[in-house]
Write an enzyme that holds these catalytic residues in place. Structure first.
Site, mmCIF file in Angstrom:
data_model
loop_
_atom_site.group_PDB
_atom_site.id
_atom_site.type_symbol
_atom_site.label_atom_id
_atom_site.label_comp_id
_atom_site.label_asym_id
_atom_site.label_seq_id
_atom_site.Cartn_x
_atom_site.Cartn_y
_atom_site.Cartn_z
ATOM 1 N N GLN A 177 -13.452 -3.888 3.827
ATOM 2 C CA GLN A 177 -14.844 -3.572 3.487
ATOM 3 C C GLN A 177 -15.802 -4.368 4.381
ATOM 4 O OE1 GLN A 177 -15.859 -1.196 1.125
ATOM 5 N NE2 GLN A 177 -17.863 -1.577 1.993
ATOM 6 N N LYS A 187 -14.129 2.957 -5.170
ATOM 7 C CA LYS A 187 -12.977 3.490 -4.439
ATOM 8 C C LYS A 187 -11.707 3.340 -5.280
ATOM 9 C CE LYS A 187 -15.256 2.654 -0.028
ATOM 10 N NZ LYS A 187 -15.531 1.678 1.051
ATOM 11 N N ASP A 202 -10.111 4.197 7.698
ATOM 12 C CA ASP A 202 -11.556 4.188 7.945
ATOM 13 C C ASP A 202 -11.881 4.784 9.316
ATOM 14 O OD1 ASP A 202 -13.107 3.334 5.821
ATOM 15 O OD2 ASP A 202 -12.758 1.207 6.218
#
Ligand code: NAP
Length: 281
Positions: free
Chosen positions: A83, A39, A106
Site C-alpha cells: 500500500q 480490500k 498492482d
C-alpha cells in the site's frame, strides 16, 4: 463483475487452488488503513485467501524488502500489494521493483508497465485505470475513435490509463491526450474530450464550463474536504464539481462510489489472473 469473479474462483477451487492476496501496510496513514481494510473485506466476500501484514512506520527498507522476498516465495500468495504511500525513508521504487512480476497485481513493476504499454495481456494492468476502462466498456461507451482526454500523468493512474485507451481492442482505439500541471489553457484541452478522465487530487477542479456538452466524465479523484456539519468533520469529493458537471455531461461517475469500487474489483481480478497464470506455468 464480482459474480464473474466468483465463478472463476470456484473453477480454480475445483483445481485445488485458492487465489491469495497479501497486503502490506507500513505506518498508520488512516486512508491507507481504510483502503486495505476494504480490500480485505472484498477478498472475504469473493472467497479469496488474504493476509494483511501491518508494519510500524519505523520499519527499515531492508526489513520491508525481506518481507517482500518471503511473500514472493509463499505458495499461498499469488498477489502482493504494497500500500502506497510508504514512509519517506523507504525508496518506493526499490520496494515495488522487488515484488515478483508474476505476483505484482498492482501492475507497478517495470516488467508489467512494459507489457501493458505494448498490449501484452499477460501483464497486470494497474487496478484503477483498468477499472475505468471496464466501467466504460460495460456502460457501452464507445472508446473507438473517441477523443479521450486524461488530466493527470501519474504512474498509478494517468499514464497507464493512456496506454489502455490506446490499445487495439475493446475499451481501446481512442485518440488520447494526456494533460498535467504544466498544460497551458486546460479548459481548451478538456473541452475537446468525448471522454474526460480526471485524476489529479484537486477537489472539484473541473467545473461545468470545462466539459463539452454530452461528454462522458470519469472522476478518479478522492479528496477529503472539511465539513463541520458531518460526524467525521469531513466529506469526500472528487476532482470534478459534480453538481455542475452532471448538468453538462452525457454520463458521469460519482465520488464516492464510482471508480473506487471498480479499483478494488480489478485488484481481485488481477489476483485471480495471477493464480490462473501460476496454475498454467
Ligand atoms: P498524483 O500522483 O499526485 O498525480 C497527480 C497528477 O495530477 C500529476 O500528474 C499532476 O501533474 C497532475 N496535476 C496536479 N495538479 C494539477 C492541475 N492543477 N492541473 C493539471 N494537472 C494537475 O495523484 P494520483 O495518485 O494519480 O491520484 C490522483 C487522484 O486520484 C487523487 O485524488 C487520488 O486520491 C485519486 N485516486 C483514486 C483511486 C481510486 O481508486 N478511486 C486510485 C488512485 C488514485 P504533474 O505531473 O505535472 O505534477
Amino acid at each position: 463483475m464480482r459474480a464473474d469473479l466468483a465463478a472463476e474462483i470456484r473453477r480454480l477451487g475445483a483445481e485445488g487452488v485458492t487465489p491469495g492476496l497479501a497486503a502490506v501496510l507500513v505506518g498508520d496513514n488512516p486512508a491507507s488503513a481504510t483502503y486495505v481494510r476494504m480490500k480485505g473485506k472484498a477478498c472475504d466476500e469473493a472467497g479469496l485467501y488474504h493476509e494483511t501484514i501491518r508494519l510500524s512506520r519505523d520499519t527499515t527498507e531492508g526489513e520491508l524488502l525481506g518481507l517482500v522476498e518471503r511473500l514472493n516465495a509463499d505458495h499461498k500468495i499469488h498477489g502482493i500489494l504494497v500500500q502506497l504511500p510508504l514512509p519517506k525513508h523507504i525508496d518506493t521504487g526499490h520496494v515495488l521493483h522487488r515484488v515478483s512480476p508474476a505476483k505484482d497485481v498492482d501492475g507497478f513493476h517495470p516488467e508489467n508497465v512494459g507489457k501493458v504499454s505494448i498490449g501484452d495481456a499477460t501483464g497486470f494492468r494497474p487496478a484503477t485505470p483498468y477499472g475505468v476502462q471496464q466501467l466504460l466498456v460495460r456502460s457501452q461507451i464507445e472508446t473507438k475513435g473517441s477523443h479521450a482526454v486524461i488530466v493527470g500523468r501519474s504512474n498509478i493512474v494517468g499514464r497507464p490509463m493512456a496506454a489502455l485507451l490506446l490499445q487495439d481492442g475493446p475499451g481501446g482505439n481512442a485518440t488520447v491526450t494526456v494533460s498535467h500541471s504544466r498544460t497551458r489553457d486546460m479548459k481548451s484541452v478538456t473541452r475537446l474530450a468525448d471522454i474526460l478522465i480526471v485524476a489529479i487530487g484537486k477537489p472539484e477542479f473541473i467545473t461545468g464550463d470545462m466539459i463539452k456538452p454530452g461528454a462522458v466524465v470519469v472522476d478518479v479523484g478522492v479528496n477529503r474536504v472539511e465539513d463541520p456539519s458531518t460526524k467525521k468533520g469531513y466529506r469526500l469529493v472528487g476532482d470534478v464539481k459534480f453538481a455542475e458537471a452532471k448538468e453538462v455531461a452525457g454520463a458521469i461517475t460519482p465520488v464516492p462510489g464510482g471508480v473506487g469500487p471498480m479499483t478494488i474489483t480489478m485488484l481481485l481480478y488481477n489476483t485471480v489472473q495471477a493464480a490462473r497464470q501460476w496454475v498454467k506455468a
